[in-house]
Design a protein around this motif. Structure first.
Motif, PDB file in Angstrom:
ATOM      1  N   PRO A   1       0.829  -1.207   0.000  1.00 25.79           N
ATOM      2  CA  PRO A   1       0.000   0.000   0.000  1.00 25.79           C
ATOM      3  C   PRO A   1       0.868   1.265   0.000  1.00 25.79           C
ATOM      4  N   PRO A   2       0.447   2.297  -0.742  1.00 21.17           N
ATOM      5  CA  PRO A   2       1.278   3.500  -0.884  1.00 21.17           C
ATOM      6  C   PRO A   2       1.527   4.249   0.422  1.00 21.17           C
ATOM      7  N   GLN A   3       0.656   4.160   1.395  1.00 22.16           N
ATOM      8  CA  GLN A   3       0.847   4.866   2.664  1.00 22.16           C
ATOM      9  C   GLN A   3       1.514   3.961   3.702  1.00 22.16           C
ATOM     10  N   THR A   4       2.541   3.213   3.244  1.00 24.32           N
ATOM     11  CA  THR A   4       3.304   2.303   4.086  1.00 24.32           C
ATOM     12  C   THR A   4       4.773   2.689   4.014  1.00 24.32           C
ATOM     13  N   VAL A   5       5.441   2.737   5.157  1.00 24.80           N
ATOM     14  CA  VAL A   5       6.857   3.113   5.196  1.00 24.80           C
ATOM     15  C   VAL A   5       7.701   1.978   4.620  1.00 24.80           C
ATOM     16  N   GLN A   6       8.413   2.290   3.553  1.00 26.17           N
ATOM     17  CA  GLN A   6       9.351   1.374   2.931  1.00 26.17           C
ATOM     18  C   GLN A   6      10.694   2.098   2.817  1.00 26.17           C
ATOM     19  N   MET A   7      11.709   1.420   2.328  1.00 26.71           N
ATOM     20  CA  MET A   7      12.990   2.079   2.125  1.00 26.71           C
ATOM     21  C   MET A   7      12.800   3.240   1.146  1.00 26.71           C
ATOM     22  N   ASP A   8      13.442   4.347   1.422  1.00 25.64           N
ATOM     23  CA  ASP A   8      13.378   5.584   0.644  1.00 25.64           C
ATOM     24  C   ASP A   8      12.075   6.348   0.813  1.00 25.64           C
ATOM     25  N   SER A   9      11.218   5.938   1.756  1.00 23.11           N
ATOM     26  CA  SER A   9      10.016   6.712   2.062  1.00 23.11           C
ATOM     27  C   SER A   9      10.399   7.907   2.940  1.00 23.11           C
ATOM     28  N   THR A  10       9.730   9.022   2.726  1.00 23.98           N
ATOM     29  CA  THR A  10       9.865  10.173   3.596  1.00 23.98           C
ATOM     30  C   THR A  10       8.659  10.165   4.525  1.00 23.98           C
ATOM     31  N   VAL A  11       8.950  10.205   5.818  1.00 25.20           N
ATOM     32  CA  VAL A  11       7.924   9.976   6.833  1.00 25.20           C
ATOM     33  C   VAL A  11       7.887  11.127   7.825  1.00 25.20           C
ATOM     34  N   GLU A  12       6.683  11.575   8.159  1.00 22.40           N
ATOM     35  CA  GLU A  12       6.509  12.516   9.256  1.00 22.40           C
ATOM     36  C   GLU A  12       6.017  11.713  10.446  1.00 22.40           C
ATOM     37  N   TYR A  13       6.715  11.845  11.579  1.00 19.30           N
ATOM     38  CA  TYR A  13       6.356  11.083  12.765  1.00 19.30           C
ATOM     39  C   TYR A  13       6.497  11.954  14.008  1.00 19.30           C
ATOM     40  N   ARG A  14       5.942  11.454  15.094  1.00 21.56           N
ATOM     41  CA  ARG A  14       6.074  12.121  16.390  1.00 21.56           C
ATOM     42  C   ARG A  14       6.354  11.038  17.424  1.00 21.56           C
ATOM     43  N   THR A  15       7.185  11.365  18.402  1.00 26.05           N
ATOM     44  CA  THR A  15       7.385  10.462  19.526  1.00 26.05           C
ATOM     45  C   THR A  15       6.707  11.063  20.745  1.00 26.05           C
ATOM     46  N   ASP A  16       6.286  10.179  21.664  1.00 24.23           N
ATOM     47  CA  ASP A  16       5.646  10.686  22.879  1.00 24.23           C
ATOM     48  C   ASP A  16       6.632  11.563  23.633  1.00 24.23           C
ATOM     49  N   GLY A  17       6.099  12.559  24.293  1.00 22.76           N
ATOM     50  CA  GLY A  17       6.960  13.483  25.011  1.00 22.76           C
ATOM     51  C   GLY A  17       7.480  14.608  24.128  1.00 22.76           C
ATOM     52  N   SER A  18       7.130  14.586  22.854  1.00 24.69           N
ATOM     53  CA  SER A  18       7.571  15.632  21.931  1.00 24.69           C
ATOM     54  C   SER A  18       6.359  16.206  21.217  1.00 24.69           C
ATOM     55  N   SER A  19       6.221  17.521  21.256  1.00 20.91           N
ATOM     56  CA  SER A  19       5.091  18.136  20.558  1.00 20.91           C
ATOM     57  C   SER A  19       5.425  18.376  19.088  1.00 20.91           C
ATOM     58  N   ALA A  20       6.711  18.335  18.751  1.00 23.31           N
ATOM     59  CA  ALA A  20       7.134  18.621  17.380  1.00 23.31           C
ATOM     60  C   ALA A  20       7.194  17.339  16.550  1.00 23.31           C
ATOM     61  N   ALA A  21       6.671  17.419  15.350  1.00 26.13           N
ATOM     62  CA  ALA A  21       6.789  16.304  14.411  1.00 26.13           C
ATOM     63  C   ALA A  21       8.135  16.411  13.710  1.00 26.13           C
ATOM     64  N   ARG A  22       8.668  15.273  13.293  1.00 26.09           N
ATOM     65  CA  ARG A  22       9.917  15.254  12.533  1.00 26.09           C
ATOM     66  C   ARG A  22       9.650  14.600  11.193  1.00 26.09           C
ATOM     67  N   SER A  23      10.391  14.988  10.196  1.00 26.12           N
ATOM     68  CA  SER A  23      10.301  14.378   8.878  1.00 26.12           C
ATOM     69  C   SER A  23      11.660  13.800   8.521  1.00 26.12           C
ATOM     70  N   VAL A  24      11.683  12.525   8.156  1.00 27.56           N
ATOM     71  CA  VAL A  24      12.925  11.850   7.804  1.00 27.56           C
ATOM     72  C   VAL A  24      12.684  10.943   6.600  1.00 27.56           C
ATOM     73  N   THR A  25      13.767  10.617   5.922  1.00 26.57           N
ATOM     74  CA  THR A  25      13.719   9.639   4.844  1.00 26.57           C
ATOM     75  C   THR A  25      14.472   8.411   5.313  1.00 26.57           C
ATOM     76  N   LEU A  26      13.849   7.237   5.176  1.00 29.98           N
ATOM     77  CA  LEU A  26      14.436   5.978   5.620  1.00 29.98           C
ATOM     78  C   LEU A  26      15.352   5.435   4.527  1.00 29.98           C
ATOM     79  N   VAL A  27      16.645   5.258   4.857  1.00 34.55           N
ATOM     80  CA  VAL A  27      17.633   4.875   3.852  1.00 34.55           C
ATOM     81  C   VAL A  27      18.537   3.748   4.359  1.00 34.55           C
ATOM     82  N   TYR A  28      19.303   3.194   3.424  1.00 29.61           N
ATOM     83  CA  TYR A  28      20.334   2.210   3.772  1.00 29.61           C
ATOM     84  C   TYR A  28      21.495   2.945   4.437  1.00 29.61           C
ATOM     85  N   PRO A  29      22.300   2.242   5.239  1.00 26.52           N
ATOM     86  CA  PRO A  29      23.357   2.905   6.021  1.00 26.52           C
ATOM     87  C   PRO A  29      24.283   3.808   5.209  1.00 26.52           C
ATOM     88  N   GLY A  30      24.673   3.417   4.023  1.00 26.67           N
ATOM     89  CA  GLY A  30      25.598   4.211   3.221  1.00 26.67           C
ATOM     90  C   GLY A  30      25.020   5.522   2.736  1.00 26.67           C
TER      91      GLY A  30
END
Length: 137
Positions: free
Chosen positions: A50-79
């Motif tokens: 499904p297109p709204q699923t985090v896969q490699m090279d997806s850019t994701v906006e997420y929040r962790t508990d204890g943080s009011s700010a959302a972060r946006s990251v792209t999931l990549v291979y280590p290199g």
């Protein structure tokens, strides 16, 4: 919190399994965490993820508990990781936690500093480009 169901495309699953197996001797805790996530994932053909699923090279906006700010990251291979550019490695606790989640899902994870946090996926703004037909050549 129980772990949510996750979905991983076959290509990512195969590459990530090889990556994790290659790290078992050098970084067993990281490798085992990634392998555990891959083992519990539903593996689908790439075009069926499904297109709204985090896969490699997806850019994701997420929040962790204890943080009011959302972060946006792209999931990549280590290199390809570059924290300053927002590209996080699959081998980080957040990277492994994000893999296979869908918008609206949340998961517990242990941060690098040892804190147990809950990560919630808010949006996936750039899903990976998946080939719909085999490459010619």
């Amino acid at each position: 919190m129980s772990k949510p169901k996750i979905v991983v495309g076959r290509t990512d699953h195969n590459k990530l399994t090889r990556l994790a197996n290659g790290l078992l001797d050098k970084r067993p805790e990281v490798a085992e965490e990634l392998l555990a996530e891959l083992e519990r994932a539903s593996v689908l053909d790439d075009q069926d993820v499904p297109p709204q699923t985090v896969q490699m090279d997806s850019t994701v906006e997420y929040r962790t508990d204890g943080s009011s700010a959302a972060r946006s990251v792209t999931l990549v291979y280590p290199g390809d990781a570059d924290i300053a550019e927002g590209r996080i490695s699959i081998l980080t606790p957040i990277g492994t936690a994000l893999l296979g989640l869908s918008v609206g899902q949340a998961i517990d994870f242990i941060a690098n500093d040892g804190r147990k946090l809950v990560l919630s996926v808010l949006s996936i703004s750039h899903a990976p480009h998946r080939a719909l037909s085999p490459a010619v050549g």
